[in-house]
Design a protein around this motif. Structure first.
Motif, PDB file in Angstrom:
ATOM      1  N   MET A   1       0.838  -1.200   0.000  1.00  0.00           N
ATOM      2  CA  MET A   1       0.000   0.000   0.000  1.00  0.00           C
ATOM      3  C   MET A   1       0.877   1.256   0.000  1.00  0.00           C
ATOM      4  O   MET A   1       1.899   1.312   0.682  1.00  0.00           O
ATOM      5  N   ASN A   2       0.456   2.247  -0.761  1.00  0.00           N
ATOM      6  CA  ASN A   2       1.138   3.532  -0.807  1.00  0.00           C
ATOM      7  C   ASN A   2       0.090   4.627  -0.628  1.00  0.00           C
ATOM      8  O   ASN A   2      -0.924   4.637  -1.333  1.00  0.00           O
ATOM      9  N   HIS A   3       0.318   5.529   0.299  1.00  0.00           N
ATOM     10  CA  HIS A   3      -0.617   6.623   0.538  1.00  0.00           C
ATOM     11  C   HIS A   3      -0.168   7.817  -0.297  1.00  0.00           C
ATOM     12  O   HIS A   3       0.905   8.385  -0.067  1.00  0.00           O
ATOM     13  N   MET A   4      -0.981   8.196  -1.271  1.00  0.00           N
ATOM     14  CA  MET A   4      -0.618   9.286  -2.177  1.00  0.00           C
ATOM     15  C   MET A   4      -1.864   9.822  -2.856  1.00  0.00           C
ATOM     16  O   MET A   4      -2.963   9.239  -2.735  1.00  0.00           O
ATOM     17  N   THR A   5      -1.721  10.931  -3.568  1.00  0.00           N
ATOM     18  CA  THR A   5      -2.862  11.499  -4.293  1.00  0.00           C
ATOM     19  C   THR A   5      -3.137  10.686  -5.554  1.00  0.00           C
ATOM     20  O   THR A   5      -2.277   9.929  -6.048  1.00  0.00           O
ATOM     21  N   ALA A   6      -4.336  10.882  -6.094  1.00  0.00           N
ATOM     22  CA  ALA A   6      -4.695  10.218  -7.354  1.00  0.00           C
ATOM     23  C   ALA A   6      -3.734  10.623  -8.461  1.00  0.00           C
ATOM     24  O   ALA A   6      -3.327   9.793  -9.293  1.00  0.00           O
ATOM     25  N   ALA A   7      -3.360  11.909  -8.483  1.00  0.00           N
ATOM     26  CA  ALA A   7      -2.423  12.395  -9.504  1.00  0.00           C
ATOM     27  C   ALA A   7      -1.070  11.702  -9.362  1.00  0.00           C
ATOM     28  O   ALA A   7      -0.462  11.285 -10.361  1.00  0.00           O
ATOM     29  N   GLN A   8      -0.580  11.579  -8.148  1.00  0.00           N
ATOM     30  CA  GLN A   8       0.700  10.905  -7.923  1.00  0.00           C
ATOM     31  C   GLN A   8       0.628   9.427  -8.307  1.00  0.00           C
ATOM     32  O   GLN A   8       1.604   8.866  -8.823  1.00  0.00           O
ATOM     33  N   ALA A   9      -0.525   8.828  -8.089  1.00  0.00           N
ATOM     34  CA  ALA A   9      -0.692   7.420  -8.449  1.00  0.00           C
ATOM     35  C   ALA A   9      -0.637   7.234  -9.961  1.00  0.00           C
ATOM     36  O   ALA A   9      -0.090   6.235 -10.462  1.00  0.00           O
ATOM     37  N   ILE A  10      -1.212   8.181 -10.708  1.00  0.00           N
ATOM     38  CA  ILE A  10      -1.134   8.106 -12.175  1.00  0.00           C
ATOM     39  C   ILE A  10       0.319   8.161 -12.629  1.00  0.00           C
ATOM     40  O   ILE A  10       0.772   7.362 -13.462  1.00  0.00           O
ATOM     41  N   VAL A  11       1.073   9.095 -12.066  1.00  0.00           N
ATOM     42  CA  VAL A  11       2.480   9.237 -12.441  1.00  0.00           C
ATOM     43  C   VAL A  11       3.270   7.993 -12.051  1.00  0.00           C
ATOM     44  O   VAL A  11       4.136   7.519 -12.801  1.00  0.00           O
ATOM     45  N   GLU A  12       2.966   7.423 -10.895  1.00  0.00           N
ATOM     46  CA  GLU A  12       3.650   6.198 -10.473  1.00  0.00           C
ATOM     47  C   GLU A  12       3.355   5.051 -11.442  1.00  0.00           C
ATOM     48  O   GLU A  12       4.249   4.254 -11.777  1.00  0.00           O
ATOM     49  N   MET A  13       2.120   4.982 -11.942  1.00  0.00           N
ATOM     50  CA  MET A  13       1.772   3.954 -12.926  1.00  0.00           C
ATOM     51  C   MET A  13       2.548   4.169 -14.229  1.00  0.00           C
ATOM     52  O   MET A  13       3.040   3.206 -14.837  1.00  0.00           O
ATOM     53  N   LEU A  14       2.674   5.418 -14.657  1.00  0.00           N
ATOM     54  CA  LEU A  14       3.455   5.707 -15.864  1.00  0.00           C
ATOM     55  C   LEU A  14       4.904   5.264 -15.675  1.00  0.00           C
ATOM     56  O   LEU A  14       5.511   4.654 -16.572  1.00  0.00           O
ATOM     57  N   ARG A  15       5.465   5.587 -14.513  1.00  0.00           N
ATOM     58  CA  ARG A  15       6.852   5.220 -14.244  1.00  0.00           C
ATOM     59  C   ARG A  15       7.031   3.709 -14.258  1.00  0.00           C
ATOM     60  O   ARG A  15       7.978   3.190 -14.861  1.00  0.00           O
ATOM     61  N   ARG A  16       6.111   3.001 -13.613  1.00  0.00           N
ATOM     62  CA  ARG A  16       6.216   1.542 -13.558  1.00  0.00           C
ATOM     63  C   ARG A  16       6.109   0.909 -14.940  1.00  0.00           C
ATOM     64  O   ARG A  16       6.729  -0.129 -15.206  1.00  0.00           O
ATOM     65  N   GLU A  17       5.327   1.523 -15.817  1.00  0.00           N
ATOM     66  CA  GLU A  17       5.144   0.970 -17.168  1.00  0.00           C
ATOM     67  C   GLU A  17       6.254   1.391 -18.135  1.00  0.00           C
ATOM     68  O   GLU A  17       6.198   1.091 -19.321  1.00  0.00           O
ATOM     69  N   GLY A  18       7.258   2.092 -17.626  1.00  0.00           N
ATOM     70  CA  GLY A  18       8.407   2.430 -18.452  1.00  0.00           C
ATOM     71  C   GLY A  18       8.241   3.652 -19.323  1.00  0.00           C
ATOM     72  O   GLY A  18       9.024   3.868 -20.268  1.00  0.00           O
ATOM     73  N   ILE A  19       7.245   4.490 -19.044  1.00  0.00           N
ATOM     74  CA  ILE A  19       7.019   5.698 -19.829  1.00  0.00           C
ATOM     75  C   ILE A  19       8.100   6.728 -19.491  1.00  0.00           C
ATOM     76  O   ILE A  19       8.351   7.024 -18.319  1.00  0.00           O
ATOM     77  N   ARG A  20       8.706   7.301 -20.519  1.00  0.00           N
ATOM     78  CA  ARG A  20       9.764   8.289 -20.323  1.00  0.00           C
ATOM     79  C   ARG A  20       9.425   9.654 -20.924  1.00  0.00           C
ATOM     80  O   ARG A  20      10.064  10.643 -20.614  1.00  0.00           O
ATOM     81  N   GLU A  21       8.460   9.710 -21.818  1.00  0.00           N
ATOM     82  CA  GLU A  21       8.013  10.982 -22.400  1.00  0.00           C
ATOM     83  C   GLU A  21       6.497  11.036 -22.417  1.00  0.00           C
ATOM     84  O   GLU A  21       5.843  10.032 -22.741  1.00  0.00           O
ATOM     85  N   VAL A  22       5.937  12.182 -22.062  1.00  0.00           N
ATOM     86  CA  VAL A  22       4.508  12.430 -22.236  1.00  0.00           C
ATOM     87  C   VAL A  22       4.352  13.759 -22.960  1.00  0.00           C
ATOM     88  O   VAL A  22       5.212  14.639 -22.867  1.00  0.00           O
ATOM     89  N   PHE A  23       3.248  13.907 -23.671  1.00  0.00           N
ATOM     90  CA  PHE A  23       2.987  15.086 -24.485  1.00  0.00           C
ATOM     91  C   PHE A  23       1.715  15.759 -23.988  1.00  0.00           C
ATOM     92  O   PHE A  23       0.765  15.082 -23.581  1.00  0.00           O
TER      93      PHE A  23
END
Length: 545
Positions: A1-23
């Motif tokens: 479990m990680n306590h964080m905002t919904a926005a932070q959770a989205i970014v964490e999901m992007l990081r875990r999936e290997g995303i390096r650029e967003v537009f």
């Protein structure tokens, strides 16, 4: 479990999936998400000038990188602006995830500021559209979005983010990263393919985007060589097979030469690999006739039989399918026919330069002779692309990106995305003046982020493709297709790019060689005549003059 905002959770999901650029184009409705991206050093945010441009960048990036392109925009107005790229990703089978800010949940249904029902708006042109209403479900829904965007036939996923959920903290549970399913044919299905193949006397392969998405170009080459099978590329999938190979027979696109079409017409068996057999590839659904046997292999169940009922239909990843086909032994007696069809293709694709040639043909010759073999080319929609498609040899994989949706304004932003995906490659975009003007503002984006693409703009001061059809159906009655005089050179310079204007092959070659050496954002405006409206005809001929 990680306590964080919904926005932070989205970014964490992007990081875990290997995303390096967003537009993105920034918007107040998703500021918490931008703030969370600020705190994540592994992800670079590319802020564009228009949502359509940002989404085309993400789409081009996804095609090049073979992973989801990520784009962010705000509410109804930003969402509407980028919808053209969502449609492109849908028709082109490109994995993309679109995060859209949405009005506060307490205001929905009241026609709040910029309110649009985003889920319903995108439903017809997305694989999945969803709104997150519970912050705790962010990891679940974003994880599902990554699976849907990449599994089966890839495509775009829309995630609507009501602005009141983004700053809310919750306990987040993250699951494993996405593993894309790779189904393979059964032994019985492989045996059926073998049986039909060796009953044929004139088999061909039509190879599409599914081969590219599966990274199966090498497997296709081995399979074709083992059995001396002729290969044609589906619409705007030129780099699926080396164009200089003895088994390559041409591209099934707009204005396809009759010699290429005759290869399909003469065939008695078609192996359709990773293609949805689109309107353009099949020449208005005309070239696959009942007298031909059809083996259709695609990763998407709904694609099999959607247009043509196959004799053998197989739901499979193309790399896995071609690996299973290694057990097929033997060779047919179709080599003489294959040799004849290759000679027919070579007779139409041979680039012969004479003094009376239009400049477009000479430019393709210069690109062919000058560019490194792994250079990546993107193109916009328009008749100018006919010269590229007819005469430029794509000899290596990952060297071409173009919109099968036919979207204008695509080529240059897609080149920006592709250059970010392959920073060490030379990336060239080709556009007409009509399409280039639709996203010209993204030159400033490329300059600001130091993304050194080279943009070729063929300027004949008209919407050339539409003018061609206008002259075909209503000769001499020109309306709405003429465009004004614009200096793309001066416009590009004003945005910080290097730029040249040329009207001869010799001046183009000088400017192009300079651009290759300087590694800066460069626009080369090529002045062309209206008369040479396409590869095969002129305005005078269309009018019967």
């Amino acid at each position: 479990m990680n306590h964080m905002t919904a926005a932070q959770a989205i970014v964490e999901m992007l990081r875990r999936e290997g995303i390096r650029e967003v537009f993105c184009v920034p918007g107040e409705s998703y500021l918490p998400l931008l703030d969370a991206l600020y705190d994540e050093p592994s992800i670079t945010v590319i802020s564009a000038r228009h949502e359509g441009g940002a989404a085309f960048m993400a789409e081009g990036y996804a095609k090049a990188k073979l992973m989801p392109g990520i784009v962010l925009a705000t509410r109804g107005v930003g969402a509407s602006n980028l919808s053209i790229a969502v449609h492109t990703a849908f028709q082109d089978s490109t994995p993309m995830i679109v995060f859209l800010g949405q009005v506060n949940q307490n205001f929905k249904g009241r026609e709040g500021f910029q309110e649009v029902d985003l889920v319903q708006y995108f439903k017809p042109i997305a694989k999945w559209s969803v709104e997150i209403t519970n912050p705790r479900r962010v990891p679940e829904i974003v994880g599902r979005a990554f699976r849907i965007a990449q599994s089966g036939r890839p495509g775009p996923v829309i995630i609507s983010l009501p602005e009141d959920i983004l700053p809310v903290k919750a306990d987040m549970q993250f699951g494993p990263v996405t593993v894309v399913p790779r189904p393979a044919p059964s032994e019985r299905e492989v045996a059926s393919v073998e049986e039909l193949l060796f009953r044929a006397s004139k088999p061909i392969i039509i190879a599409g985007g599914g081969v590219k998405h599966a990274a199966a170009e090498g497997s296709l080459l081995s399979f074709a060589e083992k059995h001396s099978l002729p290969v044609l590329s589906a619409f705007r999938r030129h780099d699926v097979f080396p164009n200089n190979h003895r088994l390559y027979m041409g591209h099934l696109g707009l204005g396809t030469q009759k010699e290429v079409l005759e290869t399909v017409q003469d065939a008695d068996l078609i192996l359709a690999l990773g293609t949805r057999l689109s309107e353009i590839t099949t020449q208005d659904y005309s070239i696959i006739t009942p007298d031909k046997k059809l083996i259709h292999i695609d990763i998407d169940f709904d694609t099999i039989g959607k247009v043509y009922a196959p004799d053998v239909g197989i739901v499979a990843d193309l790399k896995e399918a071609l690996a299973c086909f290694q057990v097929i032994e033997g060779d047919g007696n179709w080599q003489p026919w294959t040799l004849a069809r290759r000679r027919a293709y070579e007779s139409t694709s041979k680039l012969v330069i004479t003094e009376d040639n239009v400049i477009n043909k000479s430019i393709i010759a210069i690109l062919r002779d000058t560019l490194p073999k792994n250079a990546l080319l993107t193109n916009d929609a328009g008749n100018f692309a006919g010269w590229l498609h007819s005469f430029y040899p794509f000899c290596e994989k990952h060297t071409y990106i173009g919109p099968t949706s036919g979207a204008m304004g695509y080529g240059m932003p897609a080149a920006i995305g592709a250059k970010l995906a392959f920073p060490n490659k030379t990336v060239i975009s080709l556009s007409g003046d009509g399409g280039f003007m639709m996203t010209i503002q993204e030159i400033e984006t490329a300059v600001r982020y130091h993304i050194p693409i080279i943009c070729l703009v063929f300027n004949n001061q008209m919407y050339g493709t539409i003018r061609m059809y206008q002259e075909m159906h209503y000769p001499g009655k020109v309306i709405a297709t003429d465009l004004g005089k614009v200096s793309f050179k001066n416009t590009a310079i004003a945005m910080g790019a290097e730029a040249h204007q040329v009207d001869t092959a010799a001046s183009f070659e000088i400017a192009f060689n300079q651009a290759l050496k300087r590694h800066k954002v460069t626009v080369i405006e090529i002045l062309t005549e209206k008369e040479a409206i396409s590869v095969s005809t002129t305005i005078s001929k269309l009018r019967g003059e």
